[in-house]
Design an enzyme around this catalytic site. Structure first.
Site, short mmCIF file in Angstrom:
data_model
loop_
_atom_site.label_atom_id
_atom_site.label_comp_id
_atom_site.label_asym_id
_atom_site.label_seq_id
_atom_site.Cartn_x
_atom_site.Cartn_y
_atom_site.Cartn_z
N VAL A 145 -3.43 -26.35 55.11
CA VAL A 145 -2.36 -25.40 55.42
C VAL A 145 -2.79 -23.95 55.29
O VAL A 145 -2.03 -23.04 55.63
CB VAL A 145 -1.11 -25.66 54.56
CG1 VAL A 145 -0.46 -26.97 54.92
CG2 VAL A 145 -1.45 -25.59 53.06
N ASN A 162 6.49 -27.05 51.59
CA ASN A 162 6.56 -27.48 50.21
C ASN A 162 5.27 -27.27 49.41
O ASN A 162 5.27 -27.46 48.21
CB ASN A 162 6.95 -28.98 50.16
CG ASN A 162 6.94 -29.51 48.75
OD1 ASN A 162 7.73 -29.08 47.90
ND2 ASN A 162 6.02 -30.42 48.45
N SER A 207 10.24 -21.15 43.62
CA SER A 207 10.26 -21.51 42.19
C SER A 207 10.97 -20.41 41.43
O SER A 207 10.92 -19.23 41.83
CB SER A 207 8.84 -21.65 41.65
OG SER A 207 8.83 -21.68 40.23
N TYR A 227 1.08 -17.06 41.00
CA TYR A 227 2.11 -18.02 41.36
C TYR A 227 3.47 -17.33 41.40
O TYR A 227 4.23 -17.48 42.36
CB TYR A 227 2.12 -19.17 40.36
CG TYR A 227 3.10 -20.27 40.66
CD1 TYR A 227 2.84 -21.20 41.68
CD2 TYR A 227 4.27 -20.41 39.93
CE1 TYR A 227 3.73 -22.22 41.95
CE2 TYR A 227 5.17 -21.44 40.20
CZ TYR A 227 4.90 -22.34 41.20
OH TYR A 227 5.78 -23.35 41.48
N ALA A 282 4.16 -14.14 41.76
CA ALA A 282 4.22 -13.15 42.84
C ALA A 282 4.41 -13.82 44.20
O ALA A 282 5.21 -13.37 45.03
CB ALA A 282 2.96 -12.30 42.84
N LYS A 315 5.69 -16.83 44.84
CA LYS A 315 6.98 -17.49 44.96
C LYS A 315 8.11 -16.47 45.18
O LYS A 315 9.08 -16.75 45.90
CB LYS A 315 7.25 -18.35 43.72
CG LYS A 315 6.35 -19.57 43.63
CD LYS A 315 6.50 -20.49 44.84
CE LYS A 315 5.66 -21.73 44.73
NZ LYS A 315 5.85 -22.66 45.87
N ILE A 370 10.91 -28.87 36.80
CA ILE A 370 11.12 -30.18 37.42
C ILE A 370 10.04 -31.14 36.94
O ILE A 370 8.85 -30.81 36.95
CB ILE A 370 11.06 -30.08 38.96
CG1 ILE A 370 12.06 -29.02 39.47
CG2 ILE A 370 11.32 -31.43 39.59
CD1 ILE A 370 13.51 -29.32 39.17
#
Length: 269
Positions: free
Chosen positions: A70, A96, A149, A163, A165, A167, A196
């Site tokens: 991706v 996702n 998130s 992570y 930044a 999200k 989660i």
């Protein structure tokens, strides 16, 4: 209610690394298939994707999977083209993929920062870059559901600046793009999961738990949630299903936070 019968769903990150438990992407793919959708998935690991494919087909659903990087425009373009070649359209896109690496700006290497931006944010740009023109040509338009998130909303107890930044950027990317495409019958929204419990959570425990005490790490995460427990992948999948369904046809540029109350509280971090 919440029927996706006959809808073509392109989803990235649907792989399941183990037969134990449920990851968010796998749960979304299965939940959508149960509502009648045809699933076309792109995943870095074909063996992991096939695990989800098999689960869907065991229930009588339809799922195709393609090995996909991706972070590569060429790979994402090929994924989209294969889906369109088979079905002639894409009704729903679910982004996702995501990965968290520890570090603050001073300690995180440039290589890790760039890799985090690639996997968490650039991947979403690439899917939208190739899918939105397809949806725009369709009389029925389309729906995009992005998974972010709460790390993009607040500090959640561990240093993961890249992570967090990326999200946060996903939420604003979604909001801005939703307005651009609002008159083109295309809706974009975000699901924002909190803590989660998934197989990936165990991997995070190995990175972040002091002394490798995974059980203590899990109890700490449960304790951070006002409801007293982490959510699971199905909590996220059900929110994604609502946003993808016709019942949400007047909702765009929004986010649904699925976090057991963390972001509504001062909380404990």
């Amino acid at each position: 209610m919440l029927s996706l019968k006959g809808k073509i769903v392109l989803i990235t990150g649907l792989g399941q690394t183990t037969d134990e438990g449920w990851g968010i992407g796998a749960a979304i793919a299965v939940q959508f298939a149960r509502q009648g959708a045809f699933i076309f998935g792109g995943n870095r690991s074909l063996s992991s994707a096939n695990r989800t494919k098999n689960r869907i087909e065991e229930e009588g659903g339809v799922c195709d999977v393609v090995e996909t990087d991706v972070t590569s425009s060429k790979s994402v373009k090929s994924l989209v083209e294969q889906c369109v070649q088979k079905y002639g359209r894409i009704d729903i896109l679910v982004n996702n993929v995501g990965r968290s690496e520890p570090g603050c700006p001073a300690s995180m290497s440039e290589e890790i920062w760039n890799a985090q931006v690639d996997i968490n944010l650039n991947s979403l740009y690439l899917t939208c870059h190739h899918v939105l023109p397809v949806m725009e040509k369709q009389d029925t338009g389309g729906v995009v559901v992005n998974i972010a998130s709460i790390a993009g909303l607040r500090y959640i107890g561990k240093p993961q600046v890249a992570y967090s930044a990326t999200k946060a950027a996903i939420m604003q990317f979604t909001k801005a793009t939703a307005i651009i495409y609002a008159d083109k019958r295309i809706r974009l929204n975000t699901v924002v999961p909190g803590l989660i419990y998934t197989p990936y959570t165990r991997a995070l425990a190995q990175r972040y738990s002091p002394g490798g005490d995974e059980e203590a790490y899990m109890k700490k995460r449960d304790g951070q949630v006002p409801m007293g427990r982490m959510g699971d992948a199905w909590d996220v999948a059900k929110a994604a299903l609502f946003l993808a369904s016709d019942e949400a046809s007047y909702i765009t540029g929004q986010k649904i936070v699925v976090d057991g109350g963390i972001t509504a509280s001062t909380g404990r971090v």
